[in-house]
Design a protein around this motif. Structure first.
Motif, PDB file in Angstrom:
ATOM      1  N   TYR A  80      37.584  39.620  48.537  1.00 16.80           N
ATOM      2  CA  TYR A  80      37.798  39.805  49.967  1.00 16.80           C
ATOM      3  C   TYR A  80      38.915  40.804  50.247  1.00 16.80           C
ATOM      4  O   TYR A  80      39.855  40.944  49.464  1.00 16.80           O
ATOM      5  CB  TYR A  80      38.117  38.460  50.619  1.00 16.80           C
ATOM      6  N   ALA A  81      38.783  41.457  51.414  1.00 12.64           N
ATOM      7  CA  ALA A  81      39.756  42.473  51.802  1.00 12.64           C
ATOM      8  C   ALA A  81      41.135  41.882  52.049  1.00 12.64           C
ATOM      9  O   ALA A  81      42.150  42.558  51.881  1.00 12.64           O
ATOM     10  CB  ALA A  81      39.256  43.205  53.051  1.00 12.64           C
ATOM     11  N   HIS A  82      41.173  40.624  52.459  1.00 13.11           N
ATOM     12  CA  HIS A  82      42.453  39.962  52.736  1.00 13.11           C
ATOM     13  C   HIS A  82      42.501  38.670  51.934  1.00 13.11           C
ATOM     14  O   HIS A  82      41.636  37.795  52.094  1.00 13.11           O
ATOM     15  CB  HIS A  82      42.591  39.684  54.234  1.00 13.11           C
ATOM     16  N   THR A  83      43.487  38.524  51.085  1.00 14.15           N
ATOM     17  CA  THR A  83      43.584  37.344  50.238  1.00 14.15           C
ATOM     18  C   THR A  83      45.032  37.028  49.913  1.00 14.15           C
ATOM     19  O   THR A  83      45.884  37.918  49.880  1.00 14.15           O
ATOM     20  CB  THR A  83      42.798  37.546  48.922  1.00 14.15           C
ATOM     21  N   THR A  84      45.288  35.765  49.683  1.00 16.39           N
ATOM     22  CA  THR A  84      46.616  35.320  49.236  1.00 16.39           C
ATOM     23  C   THR A  84      46.766  35.446  47.727  1.00 16.39           C
ATOM     24  O   THR A  84      47.859  35.282  47.197  1.00 16.39           O
ATOM     25  CB  THR A  84      46.834  33.843  49.606  1.00 16.39           C
ATOM     26  N   ASN A  85      45.678  35.707  47.026  1.00 14.71           N
ATOM     27  CA  ASN A  85      45.690  35.689  45.560  1.00 14.71           C
ATOM     28  C   ASN A  85      46.370  36.923  44.985  1.00 14.71           C
ATOM     29  O   ASN A  85      46.243  38.026  45.532  1.00 14.71           O
ATOM     30  CB  ASN A  85      44.268  35.626  45.019  1.00 14.71           C
ATOM     31  N   PRO A  86      47.052  36.777  43.850  1.00 12.89           N
ATOM     32  CA  PRO A  86      47.669  37.939  43.208  1.00 12.89           C
ATOM     33  C   PRO A  86      46.616  38.894  42.657  1.00 12.89           C
ATOM     34  O   PRO A  86      45.475  38.505  42.400  1.00 12.89           O
ATOM     35  CB  PRO A  86      48.502  37.316  42.078  1.00 12.89           C
ATOM     36  N   VAL A  87      47.018  40.142  42.461  1.00  9.66           N
ATOM     37  CA  VAL A  87      46.123  41.135  41.874  1.00  9.66           C
ATOM     38  C   VAL A  87      45.639  40.629  40.516  1.00  9.66           C
ATOM     39  O   VAL A  87      46.405  40.084  39.730  1.00  9.66           O
ATOM     40  CB  VAL A  87      46.848  42.477  41.709  1.00  9.66           C
ATOM     41  N   GLY A  88      44.365  40.820  40.249  1.00 12.09           N
ATOM     42  CA  GLY A  88      43.817  40.347  38.981  1.00 12.09           C
ATOM     43  C   GLY A  88      42.973  39.107  39.116  1.00 12.09           C
ATOM     44  O   GLY A  88      42.312  38.695  38.156  1.00 12.09           O
ATOM     45  N   THR A  89      42.955  38.508  40.321  1.00 12.55           N
ATOM     46  CA  THR A  89      42.124  37.322  40.535  1.00 12.55           C
ATOM     47  C   THR A  89      40.722  37.794  40.897  1.00 12.55           C
ATOM     48  O   THR A  89      40.326  37.821  42.058  1.00 12.55           O
ATOM     49  CB  THR A  89      42.720  36.437  41.639  1.00 12.55           C
ATOM     50  N   THR A  90      39.963  38.175  39.875  1.00  5.16           N
ATOM     51  CA  THR A  90      38.682  38.852  40.085  1.00  5.16           C
ATOM     52  C   THR A  90      37.496  38.077  39.523  1.00  5.16           C
ATOM     53  O   THR A  90      36.449  38.657  39.241  1.00  5.16           O
ATOM     54  CB  THR A  90      38.723  40.264  39.472  1.00  5.16           C
ATOM     55  N   GLY A  91      37.664  36.767  39.358  1.00  4.69           N
ATOM     56  CA  GLY A  91      36.542  35.926  38.967  1.00  4.69           C
ATOM     57  C   GLY A  91      36.035  36.143  37.558  1.00  4.69           C
ATOM     58  O   GLY A  91      34.868  35.868  37.253  1.00  4.69           O
ATOM     59  N   THR A 104      37.044  48.553  47.324  1.00  8.03           N
ATOM     60  CA  THR A 104      37.458  48.362  48.713  1.00  8.03           C
ATOM     61  C   THR A 104      36.259  48.143  49.620  1.00  8.03           C
ATOM     62  O   THR A 104      36.286  47.280  50.513  1.00  8.03           O
ATOM     63  CB  THR A 104      38.268  49.575  49.195  1.00  8.03           C
ATOM     64  N   ALA A 105      35.186  48.906  49.391  1.00  7.77           N
ATOM     65  CA  ALA A 105      33.973  48.740  50.207  1.00  7.77           C
ATOM     66  C   ALA A 105      33.372  47.361  50.002  1.00  7.77           C
ATOM     67  O   ALA A 105      32.913  46.715  50.960  1.00  7.77           O
ATOM     68  CB  ALA A 105      32.968  49.829  49.853  1.00  7.77           C
ATOM     69  N   LEU A 106      33.356  46.876  48.758  1.00  8.25           N
ATOM     70  CA  LEU A 106      32.841  45.532  48.479  1.00  8.25           C
ATOM     71  C   LEU A 106      33.678  44.477  49.180  1.00  8.25           C
ATOM     72  O   LEU A 106      33.145  43.554  49.815  1.00  8.25           O
ATOM     73  CB  LEU A 106      32.844  45.280  46.967  1.00  8.25           C
ATOM     74  N   GLN A 107      35.001  44.595  49.088  1.00  4.14           N
ATOM     75  CA  GLN A 107      35.873  43.600  49.701  1.00  4.14           C
ATOM     76  C   GLN A 107      35.723  43.564  51.216  1.00  4.14           C
ATOM     77  O   GLN A 107      35.731  42.492  51.829  1.00  4.14           O
ATOM     78  CB  GLN A 107      37.327  43.899  49.310  1.00  4.14           C
ATOM     79  N   GLN A 108      35.562  44.719  51.828  1.00  3.70           N
ATOM     80  CA  GLN A 108      35.382  44.763  53.279  1.00  3.70           C
ATOM     81  C   GLN A 108      34.031  44.181  53.671  1.00  3.70           C
ATOM     82  O   GLN A 108      33.916  43.462  54.675  1.00  3.70           O
ATOM     83  CB  GLN A 108      35.504  46.204  53.786  1.00  3.70           C
ATOM     84  N   LEU A 109      32.993  44.487  52.883  1.00  2.00           N
ATOM     85  CA  LEU A 109      31.670  43.919  53.133  1.00  2.00           C
ATOM     86  C   LEU A 109      31.709  42.400  53.066  1.00  2.00           C
ATOM     87  O   LEU A 109      31.157  41.708  53.951  1.00  2.00           O
ATOM     88  CB  LEU A 109      30.676  44.471  52.108  1.00  2.00           C
ATOM     89  N   MET A 110      32.351  41.864  52.050  1.00  2.00           N
ATOM     90  CA  MET A 110      32.437  40.412  51.910  1.00  2.00           C
ATOM     91  C   MET A 110      33.254  39.798  53.041  1.00  2.00           C
ATOM     92  O   MET A 110      32.919  38.717  53.564  1.00  2.00           O
ATOM     93  CB  MET A 110      33.036  40.052  50.554  1.00  2.00           C
ATOM     94  N   TRP A 111      34.334  40.461  53.433  1.00  2.00           N
ATOM     95  CA  TRP A 111      35.177  39.958  54.518  1.00  2.00           C
ATOM     96  C   TRP A 111      34.390  39.876  55.829  1.00  2.00           C
ATOM     97  O   TRP A 111      34.473  38.884  56.552  1.00  2.00           O
ATOM     98  CB  TRP A 111      36.388  40.871  54.691  1.00  2.00           C
ATOM     99  N   GLU A 112      33.603  40.899  56.095  1.00  2.00           N
ATOM    100  CA  GLU A 112      32.888  40.957  57.368  1.00  2.00           C
ATOM    101  C   GLU A 112      31.648  40.074  57.397  1.00  2.00           C
ATOM    102  O   GLU A 112      31.328  39.481  58.436  1.00  2.00           O
ATOM    103  CB  GLU A 112      32.496  42.412  57.665  1.00  2.00           C
TER     104      GLU A 112
END
Length: 489
Positions: A191-202, A412-420
Motif C-alpha cells: 500500500y501507498a501508505h503504511t506504518t510498516n518499515p521498509v522491507g515488509t514486502t510479504g 509505486t504504481a502498484l501501491q497506489q492501485l492497491m490503496w485506491e
C-alpha cells in the motif's frame, strides 16, 4: 533437529529461543539486522494481564467481537490462556514493563477492549523494549545468526520443505534444514501508505504460496486509524485514545459516534473508515485532540510520540494534531494449526505471516505481540512431534487479462492501485480493475534476480491473491468493506 527461523521479530526470536532451549540446532536468518522488523516499532503493548473484574474469558470475548465472528474460538482460547506465561517469560528475559508506585504492572486500555489489560514498556516503546531483550537473549546463546539475507524461496523436495534459498550480497546460497519456521511479518508495502518499515514486502507469504502452502484471509487488511498526517508515516498509538483523547472534525465535533456507539474506541476498521469518510467530506485531515491530557502526562506516558510530534512542529498538549489511516496489519497469511504447522510438511509459520485464526476479520489491539510470543513458543514445542498436516495447493499461473490502461509496472504504481482499489473502502468494479492490472503486470514481468526484483515479484503475487480474495468475499465484514450499494453486484 536442524531448524531455520526466517525473521527476527517477537515471533521468530521466541521460536528460536524455545527451539534452542529444547536442544535443536537453530539458525536465524533475517532480512536486515537482528531485531529489525515491525516488533521494534510497536508502540502499543501486550494484552493479557487481568485485573479485578477482568479475565481470560472476557479477553477472548473481546477478541471474538473484534474479529467480527470469524476468529477461531479454539485458537483464541489458546492465546488468552497461554498469554500470562509468555508475558512472565518476557519479564524473565529482561523486558521492564511499566509499573506503578506499588510495583504492580500498569494496565492500559485500548479500542474494543472491555477492560484495562495491556502492559507497556517505556510508555509507548513496548516493541523496542521487547526486541532489545530478545535480541540480547539470542546473543547469549549459540544460535547462529545470518543477517542481511533475503529469502528468495523455499527448497521443497517430494512435498516437504528441506531448507531455503537466500540472496546474500547478490549471491545465491542454499541453507538446508529439517524444519523452516517463517516469521517474516506481513505485507504492509502493498500500500501507498503504511506504518510498516521498509522491507515488509510479504516475502514469507509469497515463498509459502510458491511452495504450495495454503493461505487464507488476505482480504482482511487492518488500517490503523491514527497516523500523523504530515511527514513520513508515524503511528500515534491507540493507547492515546484509550487514555481519553478524541477525534474531531473541523468544527470540533466528535464524529466517530456517527459510526459506532463506542466512538473513538470502536474497532479499528470502523474508526479508520469514519476518519477516511470525514476527511473526504471536509477535504482535510481530521484531528486527534489530546490536549485534555496535559503536557506532563503526554510526555511521561507517550515519550516517543511526544518527541516526534514536537520535532515535526506540533505541540499536541496545546493543539489537536492531524491524523489519517494507513495500512498496518495483515490478519491473513499462511494457514497454520495451533502448533504453527502449515499445509506443507516441514514448514511452520508464526506471527503476522501466519493465519492462526485468532484475528478473524479484524485484529483486537495489542493481540499481535501476544500472538507472536504464544504461537512462536508453540511452534518450537511441536518440532519433534508427528506432522499432522500435509495438503499443498497449486499456485495459479499468471494470466494475461484485459487491462484498461496498460500502465507500466513500478512499485509505486502498484501501491497506489492497491490503496485506491483494495484499501479501506472497496467496490467490486475497483477490485476487478485492480486484479486485471496486477495479472497483466505479473504475466509480463521478467524473472527476478536482485533482492528488489524479488520483492516486486512477491508484492505482485500477494496483490493478485489479495484482490482475488476480496472479490471472493461478497459481503462486508470486519476490515473488508464493500460499498453497500455494490455488494453482490
Amino acid at each position: 533437529m536442524n531448524v531455520v527461523v526466517v525473521g527476527s521479530g517477537i515471533a521468530g526470536l521466541t521460536a528460536a529461543l524455545h527451539a534452542h532451549e529444547a536442544g535443536h540446532i537453530v539458525t536465524i536468518v533475517t532480512k536486515g539486522a537482528l531485531g529489525d522488523g515491525c516488533t521494534g516499532f510497536a508502540q502499543g503493548g501486550v494484552a493479557g494481564v487481568y485485573g479485578p473484574g477482568d479475565s481470560a474469558e472476557r479477553h477472548a470475548a473481546d477478541t471474538m467481537d473484534a474479529g467480527a465472528g470469524l476468529s477461531d474460538a479454539v485458537a483464541v482460547e489458546v492465546l488468552v490462556e497461554e498469554g500470562a506465561a509468555r508475558i512472565a517469560e518476557l519479564i524473565a528475559r529482561g523486558v521492564a514493563f511499566d509499573r506503578g508506585a506499588d510495583d504492580e504492572l500498569l494496565l492500559g486500555r485500548e479500542a474494543a477492549h472491555s477492560h484495562a489489560r495491556i502492559v507497556h514498556a517505556g510508555g509507548d516503546a513496548t516493541g523496542a523494549a521487547i526486541s532489545r531483550a530478545l535480541v540480547a537473549a539470542v546473543r547469549r546463546t549459540r544460535i547462529t545468526v545470518t543477517e542481511q539475507a533475503f529469502l528468495a524461496d523455499l527448497i521443497v523436495t517430494d512435498g516437504t520443505v528441506r531448507g531455503i534459498r537466500l540472496l546474500i550480497d547478490g549471491t545465491a546460497r542454499a541453507l538446508v534444514a529439517d524444519a523452516v519456521i517463517l516469521a517474516t511479518g506481513g505485507a504492509g508495502h502493498l500500500y501507498a501508505h503504511t506504518t510498516n518499515p521498509v522491507g515488509t514486502t510479504g516475502d514469507g507469504i509469497a515463498a509459502a504460496l510458491r511452495a504450495g502452502a495454503e493461505v487464507a484471509d488476505l482480504e482482511f487488511v487492518q488500517f490503523h486509524p491514527t497516523i500523523l498526517a504530515e511527514g513520513p508515516a508515524f503511528l500515534v498509538s491507540e493507547a492515546v485514545r484509550g487514555e481519553g483523547a478524541t477525534l474531531i472534525d473541523d468544527e470540533g465535533r466528535r464524529f466517530t459516534f456517527d459510526s459506532h456507539p463506542d466512538g473513538e474506541l470502536a474497532p479499528r476498521d470502523v474508526v479508520s473508515r469514519a476518519i477516511a469518510r470525514q476527511a473526504g467530506v471536509q477535504g482535510s485531515p481530521v484531528r486527534l485532540d489530546a490536549t485534555m491530557l496535559g503536557a506532563r502526562m503526554l510526555a511521561a506516558r507517550f515519550p516517543t510520540i511526544d518527541r516526534v510530534t514536537r520535532k515535526r512542529g506540533f505541540d499536541w498538549a496545546r493543539e489537536p494534531i492531524p491524523v489519517t489511516p494507513a495500512a498496518h496489519y495483515l490478519m491473513g497469511g499462511v494457514v497454520t494449526d495451533l502448533e504453527g504447522r502449515s499445509s506443507v510438511r516441514g514448514l511452520f509459520a508464526v506471527g503476522e505471516v501466519a493465519r492462526t485464526g485468532v484475528h478473524g476479520a479484524n485484529r483486537l489491539a495489542s493481540n499481535s505481540l501476544l500472538e507472536g510470543a504464544v504461537f512462536g513458543a508453540r511452534a518450537a514445542a511441536a518440532l519433534d512431534r508427528p506432522w499432522l498436516r500435509s495438503r499443498s495447493v497449486r499456485l495459479p499461473r499468471p494470466e494475461t487479462v484485459p487491462n484498461r490502461d496498460r500502465s507500466a509496472f513500478d512499485r509505486t504504481a502498484l501501491q497506489q492501485l492497491m490503496w485506491e482499489e483494495v484499501g479501506l473502502i472497496r467496490t467490486r468494479d475497483g477490485l476487478e480493475h485492480a486484479l486485471a492490472v496486477v495479472r497483466d503486470w505479473r504475466a509480463t514481468a521478467a524473472a527476478p534476480s536482485t533482492a528488489a526484483e524479488h520483492e516486486d515479484a512477491n508484492l505482485l503475487l500477494l496483490a493478485e491473491a489479495t484482490a482475488s480474495a476480496a472479490l471472493a468475499r461478497t459481503v462486508s465484514v470486519g476490515a473488508h468493506h464493500l460499498e453497500p450499494a455494490l455488494i453482490g453486484v
